[in-house]
Every structure is written in structure tokens, then in C-alpha cells.
Design an enzyme around this catalytic site. Sequence first.
Site, short mmCIF file in Angstrom:
data_model
loop_
_atom_site.label_atom_id
_atom_site.label_comp_id
_atom_site.label_asym_id
_atom_site.label_seq_id
_atom_site.Cartn_x
_atom_site.Cartn_y
_atom_site.Cartn_z
N ASP A 65 0.93 -1.19 0.19
CA ASP A 65 -0.20 -0.04 0.02
C ASP A 65 0.95 1.24 0.00
O ASP A 65 1.77 1.43 0.91
CB ASP A 65 -0.94 -0.01 1.25
N HIS A 66 1.04 1.77 -1.13
CA HIS A 66 2.30 2.85 -1.11
C HIS A 66 2.12 4.19 -0.39
O HIS A 66 3.17 4.74 0.16
CB HIS A 66 2.35 3.32 -2.65
N HIS A 102 -5.80 2.86 0.95
CA HIS A 102 -5.04 4.01 1.69
C HIS A 102 -5.47 4.66 2.65
O HIS A 102 -5.05 4.92 3.80
CB HIS A 102 -4.88 5.08 0.43
C1 BG6 Z 1 -3.70 4.77 -6.45
C2 BG6 Z 1 -4.93 4.85 -6.98
O1 BG6 Z 1 -3.46 3.70 -5.57
O2 BG6 Z 1 -3.49 6.09 -5.75
C3 BG6 Z 1 -5.02 6.14 -7.85
O3 BG6 Z 1 -5.25 3.76 -7.98
C4 BG6 Z 1 -4.79 7.28 -7.00
O4 BG6 Z 1 -6.42 6.31 -8.36
C5 BG6 Z 1 -3.23 7.26 -6.68
O5 BG6 Z 1 -4.47 8.37 -8.18
C6 BG6 Z 1 -3.04 8.44 -5.52
O6 BG6 Z 1 -1.73 8.14 -5.16
P1 BG6 Z 1 -0.80 9.51 -4.51
O7 BG6 Z 1 0.54 8.90 -4.08
O8 BG6 Z 1 -0.76 10.20 -5.94
O9 BG6 Z 1 -1.70 10.19 -3.58
#
Ligand code: BG6
Length: 512
Positions: A204-205, A267
Site C-alpha cells: 500500500d504505497h 490508503h
Molecule cells: C492509487 C490509485 O492507488 O493511488 C489512484 O489507484 C490514485 O487512483 C493514487 O490516483 C494516488 O496516489 P498518490 O500517491 O498520488 O496520492
Amino acid sequence: MAHCIPMAKQSGLDPLGDELRSARSAKPCVLIIFGATGDLTKRKLVPSLMGLSKDGLLPAGFAVVGFARRPWTDKSFREVLSEGVETFGRSDTSEHFEQHRDAFSYHQSDFSDEAGYASLREKLDQIDAARGTAGNRIFYLATPPSAYSNILENLARAGLSEEDNNRFARVIVEKPFGRDLSTATALNNQVNKAFHERQVFRIDHYLGKETVQNILALRFANGIFEPLWNEKFVDHVQITVAESIGVGSRGAYFEESGVIRDMIQNHLMQVMTLVAMEPPAAMTADAVRDEKVKVLKAIRTFEPEQVERDTVRAQYTGGSFGGEDVNGYKQEEGVPQESVTETYAAVKLQIDNWRWSRTPFFLRSAKRMPRRVTEVAIQFKQPPHMLYGGATTQPNMLLLRIQPDEGVALRFGAKVPGPDMRIRDVRMDFRYGTAFGGETADAYERLLLDAMLGDGTLFARADEVEEAWRIVDSIIAGWKQSSNPPAGYVAGTWGPKLGEDLLGDGRTWRRP
Ligand code: BG6
């Protein structure tokens, strides 16, 4: 406005270089990326690896094998990656790619072809001999989820998932991890048939973002916040992940997921568990994740009528954004006219435990909001008795700015200079950029390094994923039963009016 300056800087010592240098060093290994011709590899994975190289964190023995179906060669693979690092990497990482160019190779095979895994095995043995990667392997599933089962079975069959005391075998799984509880459970079973849970790293980044990790540091490395961190003092918590982009070319994918599956199930709920969890017994992967799971378990499954009351979904309609006319969701490519998929979702979650029983958590996420911003706002209760009649202060608020403009701010009332006792809101503000300087590493850098180190703290465990789906499934079920279609909101606005009503008790969403 007060700015926080690290103590070392104040004393003139400034050992910031050392402070930012990690003492953690990973063992040699090969990273095998399934689906390596996709966007993620060139945009995130390889630029992040080169970021690790820049920071001296990549092990000396290191190699990457791209495994995919397209008829690419080592040469064409390296060209694409080189461009990716140039475009998406941190400054000066291109030269690191040049230094490591030979460490990247391509392996063409269908994911279901057993022979492709036998030849992969041979290739890995050769790499071990040539590059000193010592039999350590990390398999990265960056394919569409439909390919996971084939890959996992074939890895196990080829003996590639086995590890012993001298070498490790790990698997990193990208999101989406299932599309509901039953598919996530099936996938967990499949993953755990091939790999032990300790070998599994579900990405989960958001957990790789510095500011998300700072939630735990703020809470557990300081004495002043935790005594207030409960239902006695906190009125409510707002977690917002707003994006200014629309769904763009991802309409077909988004139509199947909606913001609840794409963002909230993973997230936002991950961030929420870090805000709400109890202090772990130790900062170990299982101790931390045990506490996160307890939070999720304390959230009741939604009944259909509660879904009507405690959630809002909406779709953006066309509007003007940054001076340009933009499509409504239904006009985006791959989205049918009759779509009821939400691009905005706001939910009220109640955590039924001692710490939070009377403090609601509001989660909201949407596309096409006025700005890109992720933040956690902890709103405190007002003093029990207001001595300053007519004071115009808002309740105290601790704001964790996850991105952009990373930092932490505290809002409180102060006396306006002058003969009257007038109170106005002011802010104490800590900014990462000012305090620590430097470039922030991409979330994937930290996560790739942790996977190399075998540290699962920042990865979702099987039970976390399943508990989050249990809650989200019950919301989706309520929406399916509901006769109310998603509300509309004009692109470039903060969402539908109903979203405001969700908060109740005179509360309002922040307009960051
Ligand atoms: C991804 C989603 O996991 O996270 C995208 O699939 C979203 O839809 C993105 O735009 C948002 O990531 P960050 O790091 O740019 O907030």
C-alpha cells in the site's frame, strides 16, 4: 508562525547528512518483476531503485529481471527503463542507471507457461554466479490481478518460493488486493499456499510515504500528544485524500472499482489505523500490525440503513478546471452513460473501543476536487467553559499534512494585540522542507528497501486486508440496495452538499 528547526541545526552542528543516512543495509538479491513492460516498472519501481542507489542503499550484488509476455529484449527493456529513470527519477539518478545497466535483463514468457519458470530458474542461477546475488529472490507481481494465480502456482511448482537459512524468497503483491472480501480471502489463500505470510509483502504505497510514517513518530516519540489522543479530548477526525485529476484514461478500470475500492479500502483505512491504533508492544512488524487489525475489528459492519445515513457517494459532472473545460465522469473514455460508480465517497466510521467510542472518524476521497491534498485533521473539543464571550476561534486542530506541503500544524486561539481581549486563530507550523531540506524519496523506495530487508511493518497483512474489505463490502452492499443514485458535484468543487451534512453537529469539512 513558528517554524520548527531540528535541534542539531539550532546548535550549529547540523549532522543532517548522517541523520538522513540509513544504517540498514540489505543483502544481495534479484528482483524479478512480473508484468515488467507495464507502466509501474518504468514510472515507479526502477526510478525508486535508482533512488536507493543514489542514497547508497542498494546492495552491491543486485539485479532485476523483467518477466513479461511482450517480445522485448534486454536492450529494449533497458532503453525503456533508462527513459523512465530520466523522466520520473530523482535528480542525478540517470547516471546510477547507467552504472547498473547490465544488472537489468528481460525474460520473455507467458505467465502460464511452466517452461518459462524453469528457464527463469536457470537464469537466476546464472545471475547468482555472475553478480553475487546469493540465491536471494524477490518476486514482484505488477501484473493485472487476473495473472496472480498462474504466477503463484508456477513459482511454487518451480521451487522458486522455497527459502532456507541461507537464502530468502519473497513476494510483493500490488494492489488491488481482491475486489471484495471473498476474492481477497481467495487470493490470500492462494498466496499463502505458495509463500508463508512472513514472505509476503502487500503494497500500500501510502505506508511508504514519510509523512504517513510520521503519524506513529508524532504519537509515540512524543509525550504531549498521546494523553489527548482519545474520545475525551478529540471531537472527531477527518481524513481527506483529494485529487485534482479525473479518471483520465483509466475509466474502464475505475468503473469497476470506484473510489471506495480504489482509495478508501486501502490508503485511507491504512492511514486511519495508524491514527487510531494503540501503542504497540514494540516496533516490530507483527506488533504494529496486530494493533492496526484491532482497530479495524472494532469497526462495525454497516447495516443498509446505516449506509444511507453515514455514507455519501457522488460523481463529478463537467465543469471548468484551471481555466479549461473538463469532462464529467460519464463522458470519460470507458465509462457507460448509466454508470453509478462513485468518484467521491465520504464515510463516517465509528470505532467501538475504549479510546474512540464517542469520536467519529470521517474519511473522504474524490477525483476532480479543487486541489490535490492529503491530510489528517484531529479536531479537539472546545474548552468546557468559554470565558471570552464572542470569541471567534475555531476548535483546536492538529493537522497532519501528508502531501503536498508536508508538515504538521497546530491551530489554537491567541490574543489579538490591543486593549481588548479579542481572540483569533493562529497556527504553529512544522514544514518538512524547512526542517530537513533535501528531496523526499518516493514511497516505493522505502517499501522496496523494506522488502529487501524482510521488514513487513509497512505492508498490509492478510487479516488487515480482509477486515478492511469486510467494512467496505457492507458499504457497497448498502449502495447496491439503495434507490438513490450517486449525487453529482461539479468538477473542481469540494463535493456534494450531502457530504457536508454527513458530519452533523455543526461540524464542517476542511477546505484545504
Ligand atoms: C492509487 C490509485 O492507488 O493511488 C489512484 O489507484 C490514485 O487512483 C493514487 O490516483 C494516488 O496516489 P498518490 O500517491 O498520488 O496520492
